[in-house]
Scaffold this motif. Structure first.
Motif, PDB file in Angstrom:
ATOM      1  N   LEU A  36     -14.796  -6.749   1.410  1.00 15.73           N
ATOM      2  CA  LEU A  36     -13.744  -6.666   0.783  1.00 15.73           C
ATOM      3  C   LEU A  36     -12.552  -6.275   1.567  1.00 15.73           C
ATOM      4  CD1 LEU A  36     -12.539  -6.689  -2.525  1.00 15.73           C
ATOM      5  CD2 LEU A  36     -13.369  -4.394  -2.640  1.00 15.73           C
ATOM      6  N   SER A  37     -11.203  -6.974   1.398  1.00 14.15           N
ATOM      7  CA  SER A  37     -10.031  -6.546   2.076  1.00 14.15           C
ATOM      8  C   SER A  37      -8.813  -6.766   1.396  1.00 14.15           C
ATOM      9  CB  SER A  37     -10.143  -7.219   3.406  1.00 14.15           C
ATOM     10  OG  SER A  37      -9.448  -8.586   3.278  1.00 14.15           O
ATOM     11  N   PHE A  38      -7.998  -5.524   1.684  1.00 16.91           N
ATOM     12  CA  PHE A  38      -6.779  -5.384   1.204  1.00 16.91           C
ATOM     13  C   PHE A  38      -5.645  -5.505   2.209  1.00 16.91           C
ATOM     14  CE2 PHE A  38      -9.419  -3.457  -2.068  1.00 16.91           C
ATOM     15  CZ  PHE A  38      -9.094  -4.191  -3.321  1.00 16.91           C
ATOM     16  N   ALA A  39      -4.700  -6.352   2.193  1.00 19.88           N
ATOM     17  CA  ALA A  39      -3.548  -6.111   3.243  1.00 19.88           C
ATOM     18  C   ALA A  39      -2.212  -6.016   2.589  1.00 19.88           C
ATOM     19  CB  ALA A  39      -3.854  -6.927   4.388  1.00 19.88           C
ATOM     20  N   VAL A  40      -1.324  -5.191   3.204  1.00 18.69           N
ATOM     21  CA  VAL A  40       0.027  -5.209   2.953  1.00 18.69           C
ATOM     22  C   VAL A  40       0.948  -5.020   4.134  1.00 18.69           C
ATOM     23  CG1 VAL A  40      -0.086  -2.707   2.486  1.00 18.69           C
ATOM     24  CG2 VAL A  40       1.681  -4.238   1.228  1.00 18.69           C
ATOM     25  N   ASP A  41       1.873  -5.790   4.051  1.00 19.86           N
ATOM     26  CA  ASP A  41       3.009  -5.479   5.325  1.00 19.86           C
ATOM     27  C   ASP A  41       4.257  -5.087   4.953  1.00 19.86           C
ATOM     28  OD1 ASP A  41       4.263  -7.676   4.515  1.00 19.86           O
ATOM     29  OD2 ASP A  41       3.219  -9.302   5.577  1.00 19.86           O
ATOM     30  N   SER A  42       5.031  -5.073   5.805  1.00 27.33           N
ATOM     31  CA  SER A  42       6.538  -4.503   5.716  1.00 27.33           C
ATOM     32  C   SER A  42       7.329  -5.172   4.440  1.00 27.33           C
ATOM     33  CB  SER A  42       7.282  -4.231   6.769  1.00 27.33           C
ATOM     34  OG  SER A  42       7.685  -5.543   7.305  1.00 27.33           O
ATOM     35  N   SER A  43       6.955  -6.503   4.325  1.00 28.75           N
ATOM     36  CA  SER A  43       7.842  -7.495   3.435  1.00 28.75           C
ATOM     37  C   SER A  43       7.470  -6.844   1.988  1.00 28.75           C
ATOM     38  CB  SER A  43       7.409  -8.841   3.351  1.00 28.75           C
ATOM     39  OG  SER A  43       5.901  -8.932   3.097  1.00 28.75           O
ATOM     40  N   GLY A  44       6.375  -6.044   1.743  1.00 24.08           N
ATOM     41  CA  GLY A  44       6.057  -5.413   0.493  1.00 24.08           C
ATOM     42  C   GLY A  44       7.026  -4.609  -0.233  1.00 24.08           C
ATOM     43  N   ARG A  45       7.875  -4.155   0.671  1.00 20.41           N
ATOM     44  CA  ARG A  45       9.113  -3.198   0.295  1.00 20.41           C
ATOM     45  C   ARG A  45      10.030  -3.957  -0.713  1.00 20.41           C
ATOM     46  NH1 ARG A  45      11.039  -0.394   5.447  1.00 20.41           N
ATOM     47  NH2 ARG A  45       9.090  -0.681   6.664  1.00 20.41           N
ATOM     48  N   SER A  46      10.337  -5.082  -0.308  1.00 15.56           N
ATOM     49  CA  SER A  46      11.262  -6.023  -1.143  1.00 15.56           C
ATOM     50  C   SER A  46      10.805  -6.826  -2.248  1.00 15.56           C
ATOM     51  CB  SER A  46      12.350  -6.828  -0.220  1.00 15.56           C
ATOM     52  OG  SER A  46      11.482  -7.574   0.467  1.00 15.56           O
TER      53      SER A  46
END
Length: 104
Positions: A36-46
């Motif tokens: 099970l994995s979750f990922a977020v990158d810097s585009s998640g700010r906007s």
């Protein structure tokens, strides 16, 4: 050369090894792990976006190495993460067999 502002990346798991259980009397003939994995990158700010991935693996014997097809199990991408990518990976084993025995 890699351009961190334009180039895309992908994060994968090419293989994993299911270790042997030290508790021999509890050993099962096979196991059913899942990733099970979750990922977020810097585009998640906007644009809030959380990548979620779930992959079960059936009948894996203790000591087996599970190799993924192609480049591996995709956890993130391919896309440009910007300034960062945060990834959380959880490897668990299904306990459905234990729950079934408890219902008897």
């Amino acid at each position: 050369m890699f351009d961190p502002h334009q180039d895309k990346i992908a994060i994968t798991v090419p293989k994993f090894e299911f270790l042997k259980n030290s508790e021999g009397f509890l050993m099962q003939p096979y196991n059913e792990p899942y990733i099970l994995s979750f990922a977020v990158d810097s585009s998640g700010r906007s644009e809030p976006r959380l990548d979620f991935n779930f992959e079960p693996f059936c009948k894996v014997r203790p000591g087996d190495t599970v190799k993924m097809l192609g480049d591996g199990l995709l956890l993130y991408g391919p896309r440009n993460p910007g300034e960062f990518v945060a990834l959380s990976v959880l490897v668990m084993e299904s306990d459905e067999d234990v729950r079934k025995r408890a219902r008897c």
